[in-house]
Each structure stands twice: as structure tokens, then as C-alpha cells.
Motif scaffolding. Structure first.
Motif: not given
Length: 147
Positions: A80-85, A99-108, A132-137
Motif C-alpha cells: 500500500d503506497p499510502l500511509p495510514p490516515p 491537506m497533510n494527507a495530500f502532501f504526505e502522499a507526495g503531491y504538490s 486529501g479526503r479522497r486519499l483518506l477514503d
């Protein structure tokens, strides 16, 4: 000398001319100081706008692994490339977790602008929160991070 006394200007006329010139010089000085203040203020505002844009663009703190005092135990790579929420904390403002989830996933900021165009949002910051919401989901985003 008495022959040329009629050529000497009247003292009141000379004094009036001096007053007019002094007033002109005071106005010029005031205009130049005002123009300098306007230029300085415009530079400060431009700097603040640029700094705000820079901060909005995704400057985040270094992760704990980047600090020299942190020791990271070796672990096998996960699929899983995404860190746990992260757990939302009440002290964070709304949207901060996303926003933290967005940046931690490597996006800018660049990807946020692309997502804002794709999702018809006016503000890339809103796109960061939505992403970020979508990544957390657990959803995948239509734009890949630059890594």
C-alpha cells in the motif's frame, strides 16, 4: 546708482515669489515621499502575496525520518503506497488533516492546480482538501504524484 534704483524689484514681489517657490518645492517633496511610500507598500504587498502562495504551495515540516536524531527501524516494503490516515485531532483547523494527507502522499501545489482544473474548482487549496479526503477514503486520484 540712483539712476538704476527704478530697476530694483519691489521687496513684496520678491518675497511673494520666494513663498511660491517654497510651496512648489514642498509639494514636490511631498509627492516624491508619497510615491516612494506607494512603491514600498506595493513591494511589501507583492512579497506577502508571494509568501502566501509559497506557503499554500505545500511547505511542510520534515518527516521524523529526516531528522538526524530519529532512528527508523527497517521494515519490509508494504504494497500500500499510502500511509495510514492520521487520527484527526481537535486542535487542527478544518481541512488540515486532508491537506497533510495530500502532501504526505507526495503531491504538490502543481498537482493541486491540475486537480482544481479537473474538478472545476476555483481554488487549488480546495482541490487539496478534496484530494486529501479522497486519499483518506482510499481512492486513487486522477493525477499521479511527481515521484
Amino acid at each position: 546708482m540712483e539712476e538704476h534704483e527704478h530697476l530694483v524689484p519691489d521687496q513684496a514681489t520678491v518675497w511673494a515669489r520666494i513663498e511660491i517657490l517654497a510651496q512648489i518645492y514642498r509639494r514636490r517633496s511631498l509627492i516624491l515621499r508619497s510615491a516612494g511610500s506607494v512603491v514600498l507598500s506595493a513591494g511589501l504587498v507583492a512579497g506577502l502575496v508571494q509568501m502566501h502562495t509559497f506557503i499554500q504551495g505545500g511547505v511542510t515540516a520534515l518527516p521524523p525520518a529526516a531528522t538526524p536524531s530519529a532512528v527508523v527501524p527497517s521494515s519490509p516494503p508494504t504494497t500500500d503506497p499510502l500511509p495510514p490516515p492520521p487520527e484527526p485531532t481537535p486542535s487542527l483547523p478544518p481541512g488540515e488533516v486532508e491537506m497533510n494527507a495530500f502532501f504526505e502522499a507526495g503531491y504538490s501545489w502543481t498537482e493541486a492546480e491540475k486537480l482544481a482544473r479537473l474538478w472545476n474548482l476555483h481554488d487549488p487549496a480546495d482541490a487539496k482538501i478534496e484530494a486529501g479526503r479522497r486519499l483518506l477514503d482510499g481512492e486513487n486520484l486522477p493525477v499521479r504524484p511527481p515521484r
